[in-house]
Design an enzyme around this catalytic site. Structure first.
Site, PDB file in Angstrom:
ATOM      1  N   ASP A 192      77.767 123.656  73.887  1.00 47.06           N
ATOM      2  CA  ASP A 192      76.666 123.101  73.100  1.00 47.06           C
ATOM      3  C   ASP A 192      75.743 122.318  74.019  1.00 47.06           C
ATOM      4  O   ASP A 192      76.075 122.057  75.172  1.00 47.06           O
ATOM      5  CB  ASP A 192      77.163 122.226  71.951  1.00 47.06           C
ATOM      6  CG  ASP A 192      78.048 121.073  72.391  1.00 47.06           C
ATOM      7  OD1 ASP A 192      77.982 120.660  73.569  1.00 47.06           O
ATOM      8  OD2 ASP A 192      78.799 120.554  71.568  1.00 47.06           O
ATOM      9  N   ASP A 209      73.312 118.873  74.119  1.00 54.30           N
ATOM     10  CA  ASP A 209      72.895 117.612  73.521  1.00 54.30           C
ATOM     11  C   ASP A 209      71.626 117.150  74.209  1.00 54.30           C
ATOM     12  O   ASP A 209      71.401 117.434  75.393  1.00 54.30           O
ATOM     13  CB  ASP A 209      73.980 116.549  73.670  1.00 54.30           C
ATOM     14  CG  ASP A 209      75.257 116.902  72.921  1.00 54.30           C
ATOM     15  OD1 ASP A 209      75.183 117.664  71.948  1.00 54.30           O
ATOM     16  OD2 ASP A 209      76.330 116.406  73.325  1.00 54.30           O
ATOM     17  N   ASP A 244      80.850 107.453  79.398  1.00 55.09           N
ATOM     18  CA  ASP A 244      82.211 107.217  79.854  1.00 55.09           C
ATOM     19  C   ASP A 244      82.458 107.589  81.309  1.00 55.09           C
ATOM     20  O   ASP A 244      82.884 106.767  82.102  1.00 55.09           O
ATOM     21  CB  ASP A 244      83.223 107.905  78.920  1.00 55.09           C
ATOM     22  CG  ASP A 244      82.905 109.368  78.631  1.00 55.09           C
ATOM     23  OD1 ASP A 244      81.998 109.959  79.258  1.00 55.09           O
ATOM     24  OD2 ASP A 244      83.579 109.940  77.749  1.00 55.09           O
TER      25      ASP A 244
END
Length: 190
Positions: A44, A46, A126
């Protein structure tokens, strides 16, 4: 970096172009950029932007705002959904002051709706390999924490103090194990 526009999802590209036409910035971010650098096909795409969720929502007829802790916008193009996030900031005060973001008794963040710029957003991610931004208009990769080098070295490194970052969101421990296994990376000892 080797990323080509023909590797990008048409809907993700159109999302970035629509944001730019409206005067905002729009970048592919995170796993899609990492996967393209590694020669993999992203599952995907983003997008990160300086537009607020409400501004993004107004630009795309088929979109909806979701999320409580941090609002994001789902932009739908046919069967494809592009997740659009507004650059977020840390929200923390200087080291000698109190962090104003609400946490539970263990230090887990409960709310994180503080907007910022791309550098702020990268610092909130992260791992270094997920803090990569690709501008499809200029075809440049923005890398604030050495994520491109870590991809080449196949190392998974936390951004910031690992103990603090794992306390903020314990799911990061599972993400570390999953990324290390999925990408065949080794986890940085720190």
């Amino acid at each position: 970096h080797g990323i080509r526009r023909d590797q990008l999802d048409d809907c993700a590209l159109k999302t970035c172009e629509t944001l730019a036409q409206a005067g905002f910035k729009g970048y592919l971010v995170g796993g899609a950029v990492r996967d393209l650098l590694l020669g993999k096909t992203p599952k995907d795409f983003d997008v990160a932007t300086d537009a607020t969720p409400e501004e993004v929502r107004r630009l795309f007829r088929r979109s909806r705002i979701i999320g409580r802790r941090f609002q994001i916008v789902h932009v739908m193009c046919g069967r494809v959904t592009i997740e659009v996030t507004t650059f977020r900031a840390n929200g923390q005060k200087e080291a000698d002051e109190e962090d104003e973001r609400p946490t539970d008794e263990h230090g887990r963040l409960l709310s994180d709706n503080v907007f910022g710029n791309m550098a702020d957003d990268a610092a909130r991610r992260d791992f270094t390999i997920n803090a990569l931004y690709y501008d499809p208009l200029s075809e440049a990769v923005h890398d604030y924490f050495g994520g491109v080098a870590d991809c080449k070295k196949r190392v998974l490194r936390m951004i910031g103090d690992p103990e603090t970052r794992f306390r903020e969101d314990p799911v990061r421990m599972l993400r570390a194990a999953r990324f290390a296994a999925k990408l065949d990376f080794h986890i940085d000892p720190d």
